[in-house]
Design a protein around this motif. Structure first.
Motif, PDB file in Angstrom:
ATOM      1  N   PRO A 124     -24.762  -9.845 -56.557  1.00 39.95           N
ATOM      2  CA  PRO A 124     -25.211  -8.610 -57.186  1.00 39.95           C
ATOM      3  C   PRO A 124     -24.138  -7.987 -58.068  1.00 39.95           C
ATOM      4  CG  PRO A 124     -25.817  -8.633 -54.884  1.00 39.95           C
ATOM      5  CD  PRO A 124     -24.974  -9.834 -55.104  1.00 39.95           C
ATOM      6  N   GLU A 125     -22.862  -8.117 -57.646  1.00 40.27           N
ATOM      7  CA  GLU A 125     -21.783  -7.576 -58.471  1.00 40.27           C
ATOM      8  C   GLU A 125     -21.748  -8.285 -59.822  1.00 40.27           C
ATOM      9  OE1 GLU A 125     -21.402  -8.616 -55.417  1.00 40.27           O
ATOM     10  OE2 GLU A 125     -20.317  -7.139 -54.211  1.00 40.27           O
ATOM     11  N   TYR A 128     -24.557  -7.182 -62.013  1.00 42.21           N
ATOM     12  CA  TYR A 128     -24.247  -5.835 -62.508  1.00 42.21           C
ATOM     13  C   TYR A 128     -23.286  -5.904 -63.698  1.00 42.21           C
ATOM     14  CZ  TYR A 128     -22.908  -0.914 -61.729  1.00 42.21           C
ATOM     15  OH  TYR A 128     -22.667   0.420 -61.846  1.00 42.21           O
ATOM     16  N   LYS A 131     -24.929  -7.491 -66.771  1.00 45.84           N
ATOM     17  CA  LYS A 131     -25.830  -6.535 -67.437  1.00 45.84           C
ATOM     18  C   LYS A 131     -25.013  -5.551 -68.281  1.00 45.84           C
ATOM     19  CE  LYS A 131     -29.651  -4.186 -68.012  1.00 45.84           C
ATOM     20  NZ  LYS A 131     -30.772  -4.666 -68.783  1.00 45.84           N
TER      21      LYS A 131
END
Lengths: 194, 163
Positions: A124-125, A128, A131
């Motif tokens: 997820p990091e 993130y 993005k």
């Protein structure tokens, strides 16, 4: 069987539609003829005949594909799922130990989810940051476009700059053309072809 | 009938146990001899993720999309967490009401009060923004509410007439 063949013929186009329709539309005498003609007597007039059937190709293919993909995907994944669920009970929530930074997949609940997150997914990091990187690129190009528009507007408004620009090109052809022209000029002035 | 004596079982119970033992015994055997030894030394736990707090949207530069993105992510997370908290409170209220039925006014006062308060607070922060409401909308909503409260007093007291 006849009902099935009607259904099949309806789904398989007009060519297959002819046989059942003709049985409905034709007169009894013609129907008799067609029925007789559709049975080929393979010589001798005995009991040996060749029956005509609708194609079973699609159904056979479907069975082949089902067999293949079940063995390819469902069986290994099912075995893996069964193994994991047999050897791991219900997962329990634990406090993070002091000074320990868990890996990103350790936040997922089920062992299979953890394995999938570990093997197949970005963290997820990372998503993130990726993005934010895309946002940064988009914002920079938008800023540059705005700046360019502003510069062009000011140039056309004030008219005090000639807007010279440089295009990097391959100059080899230019030199060739120059040499060719020079040759022609020299030939012309040398008096050979006069 | 004395407890704990095997002889105290009736014939019906014996037949019953023998019959269902056909199903139960193999399951029990596999569970005790295969599954539980296999689970002995397996690590099987997960952790609760806690995010660090970042400054609010009021500290972002205007036009700083990255800052906005980060703050908006935090806002959406907060909204999800607050929604889950509200869900739990609502569930408690509903369960208490179902359990006590007619007497719920008497026994479930705390649950009702907690839920109403939490729902009011949730709506004060996230209400009227819609599903796509972002952190700037919420910030502006808070600003407008503060201005309104400065002019007219706390929300719910009614609007003062303009002179």
């Amino acid at each position: 069987m006849s009902g099935l063949s009607v259904l099949r013929s309806a789904s398989m186009g007009s060519k297959m539609l002819q046989a059942p329709l003709s049985r409905i539309i034709l007169t009894p005498a013609a129907r008799e003829t067609v029925l007789k003609a559709s049975v080929r007597r393979m010589g001798g007039g005995h009991g040996r005949t060749m029956q005509k059937y609708p194609s079973k190709f699609d159904f056979t293919l479907l069975k082949d594909h089902l067999h293949f993909y079940v063995l390819l995907g469902v069986v290994p994944l099912g075995l893996y799922t069964m193994y994991i669920n047999l050897t791991h009970g219900k997962p329990e929530l634990k406090d993070i130990p002091e000074g320990y930074e868990p890996e990103y997949w350790e936040y997922f609940r089920h062992p299979i989810s953890q394995k999938f997150a570990k093997w197949f997914h970005y963290s997820p990091e990372q998503i993130y940051e990726m993005k934010m990187h895309h946002i940064k690129i988009a914002q920079d190009s938008a800023k540059m476009a705005l700046l360019q528009r502003k510069v062009e507007a000011l140039m056309s408004q004030r008219g005090d700059y000639k807007a010279w620009y440089y295009m990097p090109i391959n100059e080899r052809r230019v030199w060739k053309a120059y040499e060719k022209e020079e040759d022609a000029y020299n030939r012309h002035n040398s008096g050979k072809f006069n | 009938m004395p407890d704990g004596e095997p002889n105290s079982q009736s014939t019906f119970e014996k037949i019953f146990k023998a019959y269902f033992g056909l199903l139960e015994r193999p399951v029990k055997f596999v569970r005790e001899n295969v599954v539980e030894p296999a689970r002995l030394n397996k690590e099987n736990h997960y952790y609760h993720r806690r995010y660090r707090r970042i400054p609010g949207v009021d500290e972002c530069e205007i036009g700083d999309e990255i800052c906005f993105y980060e703050v908006n992510k935090q806002f959406k997370r907060d909204k999800m967490v607050d929604g889950e908290v509200l869900n739990i409170l609502r569930q408690r209220k509903v369960e208490c009401g179902v359990y006590y039925g007619e007497d719920k006014k008497k026994y479930c006062e705390k649950e009702f009060k907690d839920y109403e308060e939490a729902a009011a607070n949730f709506f004060q922060k996230y209400g009227d923004l819609g599903a796509g409401g972002n952190v700037i909308d919420a910030y502006m909503k808070q600003k407008h509410r503060l201005i309104w409260e400065r002019r007219h007093g706390p929300v719910g007291s009614g609007m003062k007439a303009t002179e």
